[in-house]
Design a protein around this motif. Sequence first.
Motif, PDB file in Angstrom:
ATOM      1  N   MET A 154       0.824  -1.204   0.000  1.00 42.30           N
ATOM      2  CA  MET A 154       0.000   0.000   0.000  1.00 42.30           C
ATOM      3  C   MET A 154       0.857   1.252   0.000  1.00 42.30           C
ATOM      4  SD  MET A 154      -1.025   2.606   2.228  1.00 42.30           S
ATOM      5  CE  MET A 154      -0.756   1.918   3.845  1.00 42.30           C
ATOM      6  N   LEU A 155       1.938   1.256   0.791  1.00 39.56           N
ATOM      7  CA  LEU A 155       2.831   2.411   0.819  1.00 39.56           C
ATOM      8  C   LEU A 155       3.434   2.667  -0.560  1.00 39.56           C
ATOM      9  CD1 LEU A 155       4.698   1.738   4.206  1.00 39.56           C
ATOM     10  CD2 LEU A 155       2.835   3.350   3.789  1.00 39.56           C
ATOM     11  N   LEU A 156       3.805   1.594  -1.233  1.00 40.01           N
ATOM     12  CA  LEU A 156       4.367   1.725  -2.582  1.00 40.01           C
ATOM     13  C   LEU A 156       3.303   2.220  -3.568  1.00 40.01           C
ATOM     14  CD1 LEU A 156       6.381  -1.613  -2.525  1.00 40.01           C
ATOM     15  CD2 LEU A 156       7.389   0.684  -2.677  1.00 40.01           C
ATOM     16  N   PHE A 157       2.075   1.742  -3.413  1.00 39.61           N
ATOM     17  CA  PHE A 157       0.973   2.171  -4.275  1.00 39.61           C
ATOM     18  C   PHE A 157       0.705   3.660  -4.105  1.00 39.61           C
ATOM     19  CE2 PHE A 157      -3.836   1.891  -5.124  1.00 39.61           C
ATOM     20  CZ  PHE A 157      -3.657   2.052  -6.497  1.00 39.61           C
ATOM     21  N   ALA A 158       0.756   4.138  -2.866  1.00 42.91           N
ATOM     22  CA  ALA A 158       0.546   5.565  -2.601  1.00 42.91           C
ATOM     23  C   ALA A 158       1.633   6.405  -3.271  1.00 42.91           C
ATOM     24  CB  ALA A 158       0.532   5.819  -1.096  1.00 42.91           C
ATOM     25  N   LEU A 159       2.872   5.950  -3.168  1.00 40.97           N
ATOM     26  CA  LEU A 159       3.974   6.669  -3.806  1.00 40.97           C
ATOM     27  C   LEU A 159       3.811   6.667  -5.316  1.00 40.97           C
ATOM     28  CD1 LEU A 159       6.651   8.167  -3.669  1.00 40.97           C
ATOM     29  CD2 LEU A 159       7.821   5.950  -3.507  1.00 40.97           C
ATOM     30  N   TYR A 160       3.360   5.546  -5.860  1.00 40.68           N
ATOM     31  CA  TYR A 160       3.129   5.432  -7.306  1.00 40.68           C
ATOM     32  C   TYR A 160       2.075   6.444  -7.774  1.00 40.68           C
ATOM     33  CZ  TYR A 160       1.174   3.272 -11.558  1.00 40.68           C
ATOM     34  OH  TYR A 160       0.687   3.041 -12.815  1.00 40.68           O
ATOM     35  N   ILE A 161       0.997   6.594  -7.004  1.00 36.54           N
ATOM     36  CA  ILE A 161      -0.035   7.564  -7.360  1.00 36.54           C
ATOM     37  C   ILE A 161       0.512   8.983  -7.276  1.00 36.54           C
ATOM     38  CG2 ILE A 161      -2.248   8.560  -6.639  1.00 36.54           C
ATOM     39  CD1 ILE A 161      -3.128   5.795  -5.792  1.00 36.54           C
ATOM     40  N   ALA A 162       1.294   9.263  -6.237  1.00 32.81           N
ATOM     41  CA  ALA A 162       1.880  10.594  -6.084  1.00 32.81           C
ATOM     42  C   ALA A 162       2.797  10.921  -7.256  1.00 32.81           C
ATOM     43  CB  ALA A 162       2.648  10.682  -4.767  1.00 32.81           C
ATOM     44  N   LEU A 163       3.572   9.943  -7.691  1.00 34.78           N
ATOM     45  CA  LEU A 163       4.454  10.169  -8.842  1.00 34.78           C
ATOM     46  C   LEU A 163       3.640  10.375 -10.118  1.00 34.78           C
ATOM     47  CD1 LEU A 163       7.205   7.494  -8.069  1.00 34.78           C
ATOM     48  CD2 LEU A 163       7.445   9.990  -7.953  1.00 34.78           C
ATOM     49  N   GLY A 164       2.503   9.689 -10.225  1.00 31.59           N
ATOM     50  CA  GLY A 164       1.635   9.889 -11.374  1.00 31.59           C
ATOM     51  C   GLY A 164       1.102  11.314 -11.433  1.00 31.59           C
ATOM     52  N   ARG A 165       0.774  11.883 -10.275  1.00 26.07           N
ATOM     53  CA  ARG A 165       0.311  13.265 -10.229  1.00 26.07           C
ATOM     54  C   ARG A 165       1.421  14.218 -10.651  1.00 26.07           C
ATOM     55  NH1 ARG A 165      -2.224  14.959  -4.832  1.00 26.07           N
ATOM     56  NH2 ARG A 165      -2.852  16.711  -6.138  1.00 26.07           N
ATOM     57  N   ARG A 166       2.653  13.914 -10.222  1.00 23.55           N
ATOM     58  CA  ARG A 166       3.772  14.783 -10.570  1.00 23.55           C
ATOM     59  C   ARG A 166       4.061  14.741 -12.071  1.00 23.55           C
ATOM     60  NH1 ARG A 166       9.484  13.788  -7.690  1.00 23.55           N
ATOM     61  NH2 ARG A 166       9.672  12.198  -9.307  1.00 23.55           N
ATOM     62  N   ASN A 167       3.745  13.616 -12.702  1.00 27.49           N
ATOM     63  CA  ASN A 167       4.022  13.465 -14.138  1.00 27.49           C
ATOM     64  C   ASN A 167       2.780  13.656 -14.999  1.00 27.49           C
ATOM     65  OD1 ASN A 167       6.856  12.802 -14.040  1.00 27.49           O
ATOM     66  ND2 ASN A 167       6.281  10.840 -13.136  1.00 27.49           N
ATOM     67  N   ARG A 168       1.846  14.449 -14.518  1.00 28.93           N
ATOM     68  CA  ARG A 168       0.591  14.648 -15.243  1.00 28.93           C
ATOM     69  C   ARG A 168       0.731  15.524 -16.479  1.00 28.93           C
ATOM     70  NH1 ARG A 168       0.581  17.583 -10.521  1.00 28.93           N
ATOM     71  NH2 ARG A 168       0.181  19.835 -10.662  1.00 28.93           N
ATOM     72  N   ASP A 169       1.935  16.064 -16.712  1.00 25.86           N
ATOM     73  CA  ASP A 169       2.124  16.948 -17.862  1.00 25.86           C
ATOM     74  C   ASP A 169       2.480  16.185 -19.142  1.00 25.86           C
ATOM     75  OD1 ASP A 169       4.578  16.212 -16.677  1.00 25.86           O
ATOM     76  OD2 ASP A 169       5.607  17.899 -17.627  1.00 25.86           O
ATOM     77  N   PHE A 170       2.505  14.838 -19.095  1.00 23.30           N
ATOM     78  CA  PHE A 170       2.767  14.076 -20.320  1.00 23.30           C
ATOM     79  C   PHE A 170       1.658  14.379 -21.332  1.00 23.30           C
ATOM     80  CE2 PHE A 170       5.943  12.179 -17.917  1.00 23.30           C
ATOM     81  CZ  PHE A 170       6.600  11.164 -18.585  1.00 23.30           C
ATOM     82  N   PRO A 171       1.979  14.373 -22.628  1.00 28.84           N
ATOM     83  CA  PRO A 171       0.967  14.703 -23.647  1.00 28.84           C
ATOM     84  C   PRO A 171      -0.299  13.859 -23.542  1.00 28.84           C
ATOM     85  CG  PRO A 171       3.142  14.672 -24.642  1.00 28.84           C
ATOM     86  CD  PRO A 171       3.311  14.171 -23.235  1.00 28.84           C
ATOM     87  N   THR A 172      -0.155  12.552 -23.302  1.00 29.80           N
ATOM     88  CA  THR A 172      -1.314  11.671 -23.092  1.00 29.80           C
ATOM     89  C   THR A 172      -0.957  10.672 -21.991  1.00 29.80           C
ATOM     90  OG1 THR A 172      -0.734   9.848 -24.596  1.00 29.80           O
ATOM     91  CG2 THR A 172      -1.807  11.792 -25.573  1.00 29.80           C
ATOM     92  N   VAL A 173      -1.969  10.081 -21.406  1.00 28.30           N
ATOM     93  CA  VAL A 173      -1.730   9.120 -20.341  1.00 28.30           C
ATOM     94  C   VAL A 173      -1.018   7.875 -20.864  1.00 28.30           C
ATOM     95  CG1 VAL A 173      -3.963   7.932 -20.587  1.00 28.30           C
ATOM     96  CG2 VAL A 173      -2.809   7.966 -18.356  1.00 28.30           C
ATOM     97  N   TRP A 174      -1.254   7.525 -22.143  1.00 24.20           N
ATOM     98  CA  TRP A 174      -0.640   6.318 -22.696  1.00 24.20           C
ATOM     99  C   TRP A 174       0.859   6.492 -22.896  1.00 24.20           C
ATOM    100  CZ3 TRP A 174      -3.982   2.947 -21.627  1.00 24.20           C
ATOM    101  CH2 TRP A 174      -5.346   3.195 -21.775  1.00 24.20           C
ATOM    102  N   LEU A 175       1.302   7.702 -23.191  1.00 20.31           N
ATOM    103  CA  LEU A 175       2.731   7.952 -23.341  1.00 20.31           C
ATOM    104  C   LEU A 175       3.451   7.879 -21.997  1.00 20.31           C
ATOM    105  CD1 LEU A 175       2.724  10.868 -25.957  1.00 20.31           C
ATOM    106  CD2 LEU A 175       3.309   8.455 -26.333  1.00 20.31           C
TER     107      LEU A 175
END
Length: 289
Positions: A154-175
Motif C-alpha cells: 500500500m505504501l508503494l501504491f501511494a507513492l506510485y499515485i503521487a508520482l503519477g500526479r507529478r508526471n501529469r504533464d505528459f501529452p497523453t496518459v498512454w505515453l
Amino acid sequence: MWRHLQLLLSVLGMSTSVIWIKGGSTHPFIVASLRLLVACVFLAPVYLRDLARHREEYSWSHVARTVLPAVVLAAHFLSWTAGARMTGSAQASLIVNMVPVVMPFLLLHVTGERVNRLEVIGTALAIAGVLVLTLRDALSGGDAMGNVVCFVSMLLFALYIALGRRNRDFPTVWLYVVPVYLLAGLVCLAASLPWLGGFEAGSGREWSMIIGLALVPTIIGHSLLNNAVRHFRGQIVSLATVGQFVFAGVMGWVFFRESPSPVFYAASALVVGGIAIVIFNSPPQPRIR
C-alpha cells in the motif's frame, strides 16, 4: 460524467486483481512480470499512435521520468501479488487501499504541506484497524505476515499515485503508462528469474489468469486511475479506491467462498472511519488539468 465513469471503472477493474491472482498458481513474481508485459503488447498500438501524434512534444526526458514510477510500480506488484495470496480477498484489498491515510504525509515530504491534527488522528485510527486484523491472524494461526506485505504494498501504491500526479504533464496518459508498464515488467522479470523454470507455459488456465490481470486491473484499472489523477483532486481518487475492498470481498465470497469474520468488519469500520477523517479534513488540492 464520462470522467466519473472512468474513475468508477478503474476501481472496479483494480478490485478484480486479487481474484485473478488467487485463481492461478504461477509464482507471484512471474505473474507480476507477465501481467505488465502482456499489457504492453495490447497497448503498443495506442502508444505508437500517440507517439506519432505528439512526437514534437514527447522527448527522451519524458521517458527518463518514467524510470522511478516503474521501479515503484514493480515493487508494488511484486509485494501485492505475494500478499494477495497470503490473506483473504477483502482483507488484502482493504489494506492495500489505505492510500488516503498516507497521502498527506507524502505531500508533506514532497511539497512541504503541513499535516493537521485530524489527519494524524485519522491515520492512527486506520492503522489501528490493520493492527487488529494482524493481531487476530497471529493469534488464530493465520498468516499475519500477509497483512504486513499488503501494508508495504500500500505504501508503494501511494507513492506510485503521487508520482503519477507529478508526471501529469505528459501529452497523453498512454505515453506515460506504457513505458512505466514496460520498465516495471522488466524489473519484475529480473526478480522472477529463479522461478521461471517452474512456469507452466503450456497451461491455458494460468495464461487466462495472466491475460485477465493484464486486461482488467492493469489496462482498465491502473491506466484509468492514472488518467483520473490528471483530472480529479487526490482526495477524490483516494476515496474511490477504498471501495475496492467491498467489490473484492463480494467476488472472494462468490469465487472462493471466503467469509470475513466479525473482527474483519470491526477493523474495516476503523480503517474506513480513519480514511474518512483524513479525506474530509485535508487541505483542498488544486484541480489537475
